[in-house]
Scaffold this active site. Structure first.
Site, PDB file in Angstrom:
ATOM      1  CG  HIS A  89      -2.003   1.009   1.130  1.00 29.40           C
ATOM      2  ND1 HIS A  89      -1.777   2.350   1.376  1.00 29.40           N
ATOM      3  CD2 HIS A  89      -3.309   0.908   0.769  1.00 29.40           C
ATOM      4  CE1 HIS A  89      -2.908   3.005   1.180  1.00 29.40           C
ATOM      5  NE2 HIS A  89      -3.846   2.158   0.821  1.00 29.40           N
TER       6      HIS A  89
ATOM      7  CD  GLU B  64      -5.408   1.920  -2.915  1.00 33.21           C
ATOM      8  OE1 GLU B  64      -6.604   1.936  -2.629  1.00 33.21           O
ATOM      9  OE2 GLU B  64      -4.504   1.950  -2.062  1.00 33.21           O
TER      10      GLU B  64
END
Ligand code: 13P
Length: 265
Positions: free
Chosen positions: A98, A174
């Protein structure tokens, strides 16, 4: 379609109880089934066991994922949580790489590859996050950055398949500048990136691509119109389970695709 709520470093026992209460409604069960949706929650390590037990006890059709795993399997690595620890409590999936891990905890592309390897070997489904920063966008370095992040991950997955390991994997685009900013990437940008990711590398099986970055009630339907996306990875908006449910309601009924056969385990 896959809906993943990333709780990040939020929630508490009582908030979790309330969240699961909402998700355990019959309306939710029916809607997920009718629309062909698969929901997962990425909880922080401290709550994983609790959430996983509660989800099973209440018979809620939701998968539980970790937000990260260690680059080590076990040993003297204070504060770390390894793949065997996840398996020990029955958690069989994890976010990896992430951008908040990359940015605030200096996680490298190499770390992400190591984690991918450990997850695939252990049968823990990785949801591998990637995305360019604002400055990458501004300087035209987007695809170079994506290539650096994705190529070694793809090679790792190919290697695993050659060794007879068939743990499914997911990719989550993302863009860093879209996370928590209220600004999501444009449809054309997303389409271009996903096309690059799917076609630019020698994947052993077609990647299942999610999008994350300021997804909310105002844009999820439009984003879902992109056929290249198989779901969403959402932070702030889905800290509220009612918003998660409402988002699911806004989504069209999904055609059963080959992707639907792959569930978060
Ligand atoms: P937001 O939905 O808050 O932008 O966060 C996206 C994200 O980082 C999910 O992993």
């Amino acid at each position: 379609m896959y809906l993943v709520a990333n709780w990040k470093m939020n929630m508490s026992r009582s908030l979790i109880d309330g969240y699961l209460e909402v998700l355990s409604s019959e309306a939710m069960f029916g809607m997920l089934e009718e629309k062909g949706l698969s929901v997962a929650i990425a909880a922080s390590h401290i709550y994983l066991d609790y959430v996983n037990r509660e989800v099973h006890r209440r018979n809620i059709p939701v998968r539980v994922l970790a937000q990260d795993v260690s680059t080590r399997l076990s040993g003297a690595f204070t504060g770390e949580v390894g793949v065997p620890n996840l398996l020990d409590i029955g958690v069989k999936g994890s976010l990896l790489g992430h951008s908040e891990r990359r940015r605030f905890f200096r996680e490298t592309d190499e770390d992400v590859v190591t984690k991918t390897n450990l997850c695939l070997n252990g049968g823990v489904v990785p949801v591998i996050c990637f995305g360019e920063s604002q400055s990458d966008r501004e300087t035209g370095a987007t695809f170079e950055t994506l290539q650096t992040q994705i190529e070694p991950v793809c090679q790792e997955i190919v290697r695993a398949r050659e060794e007879g390991i068939y743990t499914p994997f997911y990719l989550a685009y993302e863009p860093v500048w879209a996370i928590g900013s209220g600004v999501n990437a444009g449809l054309e940008d997303i389409q271009e990136v996903i096309a690059f990711v799917c076609k630019g590398f020698s994947w052993p099986d077609p990647p299942i691509c999610l999008y994350g970055g300021s997804v909310g009630l105002d844009n999820i339907r439009e984003l879902a119109s992109l056929k290249v996306l198989s779901g969403f990875l959402v932070g702030s908006a889905w800290l509220d389970p009612h918003v998660l449910l409402h988002s699911a309601k806004l989504l069209p009924k999904m055609e059963r695709s080959t992707h639907e056969g792959v569930r978060f385990k």
